[in-house]
Design a protein around this motif. Sequence first.
Motif, mmCIF file in Angstrom:
data_model
loop_
_atom_site.group_PDB
_atom_site.id
_atom_site.type_symbol
_atom_site.label_atom_id
_atom_site.label_comp_id
_atom_site.label_asym_id
_atom_site.label_seq_id
_atom_site.Cartn_x
_atom_site.Cartn_y
_atom_site.Cartn_z
ATOM 1 N N VAL A 35 0.832 -1.209 0.000
ATOM 2 C CA VAL A 35 0.000 0.000 0.000
ATOM 3 C C VAL A 35 0.865 1.257 0.000
ATOM 4 O O VAL A 35 0.605 2.210 -0.747
ATOM 5 C CB VAL A 35 -0.971 -0.017 1.204
ATOM 6 N N LEU A 36 1.908 1.264 0.803
ATOM 7 C CA LEU A 36 2.784 2.440 0.853
ATOM 8 C C LEU A 36 3.537 2.642 -0.460
ATOM 9 O O LEU A 36 3.753 3.784 -0.885
ATOM 10 C CB LEU A 36 3.759 2.319 2.025
ATOM 11 N N ILE A 37 3.930 1.570 -1.107
ATOM 12 C CA ILE A 37 4.583 1.691 -2.418
ATOM 13 C C ILE A 37 3.613 2.271 -3.439
ATOM 14 O O ILE A 37 3.979 3.162 -4.224
ATOM 15 C CB ILE A 37 5.146 0.321 -2.874
ATOM 16 N N LEU A 38 2.373 1.782 -3.435
ATOM 17 C CA LEU A 38 1.368 2.328 -4.350
ATOM 18 C C LEU A 38 1.089 3.801 -4.072
ATOM 19 O O LEU A 38 0.954 4.605 -5.000
ATOM 20 C CB LEU A 38 0.072 1.518 -4.253
ATOM 21 N N ILE A 39 1.039 4.172 -2.808
ATOM 22 C CA ILE A 39 0.842 5.579 -2.458
ATOM 23 C C ILE A 39 2.025 6.411 -2.955
ATOM 24 O O ILE A 39 1.842 7.513 -3.482
ATOM 25 C CB ILE A 39 0.660 5.736 -0.938
ATOM 26 N N THR A 52 -3.805 16.243 -0.547
ATOM 27 C CA THR A 52 -5.181 15.761 -0.684
ATOM 28 C C THR A 52 -5.226 14.238 -0.643
ATOM 29 O O THR A 52 -6.117 13.654 -0.010
ATOM 30 C CB THR A 52 -5.787 16.263 -2.008
ATOM 31 N N THR A 53 -4.281 13.600 -1.304
ATOM 32 C CA THR A 53 -4.219 12.136 -1.297
ATOM 33 C C THR A 53 -4.020 11.610 0.122
ATOM 34 O O THR A 53 -4.692 10.666 0.540
ATOM 35 C CB THR A 53 -3.068 11.651 -2.197
ATOM 36 N N ILE A 54 -3.118 12.228 0.863
ATOM 37 C CA ILE A 54 -2.861 11.801 2.239
ATOM 38 C C ILE A 54 -4.102 12.002 3.101
ATOM 39 O O ILE A 54 -4.439 11.154 3.932
ATOM 40 C CB ILE A 54 -1.637 12.546 2.806
ATOM 41 N N GLN A 55 -4.806 13.119 2.909
ATOM 42 C CA GLN A 55 -6.031 13.363 3.669
ATOM 43 C C GLN A 55 -7.099 12.315 3.371
ATOM 44 O O GLN A 55 -7.753 11.808 4.289
ATOM 45 C CB GLN A 55 -6.595 14.744 3.340
ATOM 46 N N ILE A 56 -7.275 11.981 2.108
ATOM 47 C CA ILE A 56 -8.287 10.995 1.728
ATOM 48 C C ILE A 56 -7.939 9.621 2.301
ATOM 49 O O ILE A 56 -8.802 8.932 2.853
ATOM 50 C CB ILE A 56 -8.439 10.937 0.193
ATOM 51 N N ILE A 57 -6.684 9.230 2.204
ATOM 52 C CA ILE A 57 -6.264 7.926 2.720
ATOM 53 C C ILE A 57 -6.426 7.870 4.237
ATOM 54 O O ILE A 57 -6.895 6.871 4.793
ATOM 55 C CB ILE A 57 -4.819 7.612 2.295
ATOM 56 N N ILE A 60 -10.212 7.551 5.039
ATOM 57 C CA ILE A 60 -10.690 6.187 4.783
ATOM 58 C C ILE A 60 -10.173 5.236 5.860
ATOM 59 O O ILE A 60 -10.915 4.392 6.371
ATOM 60 C CB ILE A 60 -10.271 5.720 3.375
ATOM 61 N N GLY A 61 -8.914 5.381 6.223
ATOM 62 C CA GLY A 61 -8.340 4.532 7.268
ATOM 63 C C GLY A 61 -9.030 4.714 8.610
ATOM 64 O O GLY A 61 -9.313 3.734 9.311
ATOM 65 N N LEU A 62 -9.334 5.958 8.984
ATOM 66 C CA LEU A 62 -10.018 6.203 10.249
ATOM 67 C C LEU A 62 -11.441 5.647 10.242
ATOM 68 O O LEU A 62 -11.910 5.103 11.240
ATOM 69 C CB LEU A 62 -10.047 7.708 10.547
ATOM 70 N N ILE A 63 -12.126 5.768 9.114
ATOM 71 C CA ILE A 63 -13.485 5.230 9.021
ATOM 72 C C ILE A 63 -13.463 3.712 9.147
ATOM 73 O O ILE A 63 -14.231 3.125 9.915
ATOM 74 C CB ILE A 63 -14.153 5.675 7.704
#
Length: 91
Positions: A35-39, A52-57, A60-63
């Motif tokens: 996952v980290l490589i894909l990010i 923005t990508t970090i915020q979205i991830i 989603i992780g917190l949810i």
Amino acid sequence: MKWFDSDYDYIDEFTTQWNERYKKIKRIGIILSVVLILIGILCFAFPEKVFTTIQIIAAIGLIVWGVLVKSIRISQQLSSLEMRCGWLVES
């Protein structure tokens, strides 16, 4: 208190549990690294949208984490209620 059972293989039980936990942590580590490589690839391809990508991830992780923790707590409460009351809760 459990008494010592000389017929039970405690060493085998310990190594079995240890190996199961090790395999689980190893799988989690591999999944997390992929996952980290894909990010990283996504952030390299779209550098202006990194924040923005970090915020979205993170959102989603917190949810997902919140839903999983809540469902685990509910199942633990139901099982403890079953044990105390002696009845089965239908799910």
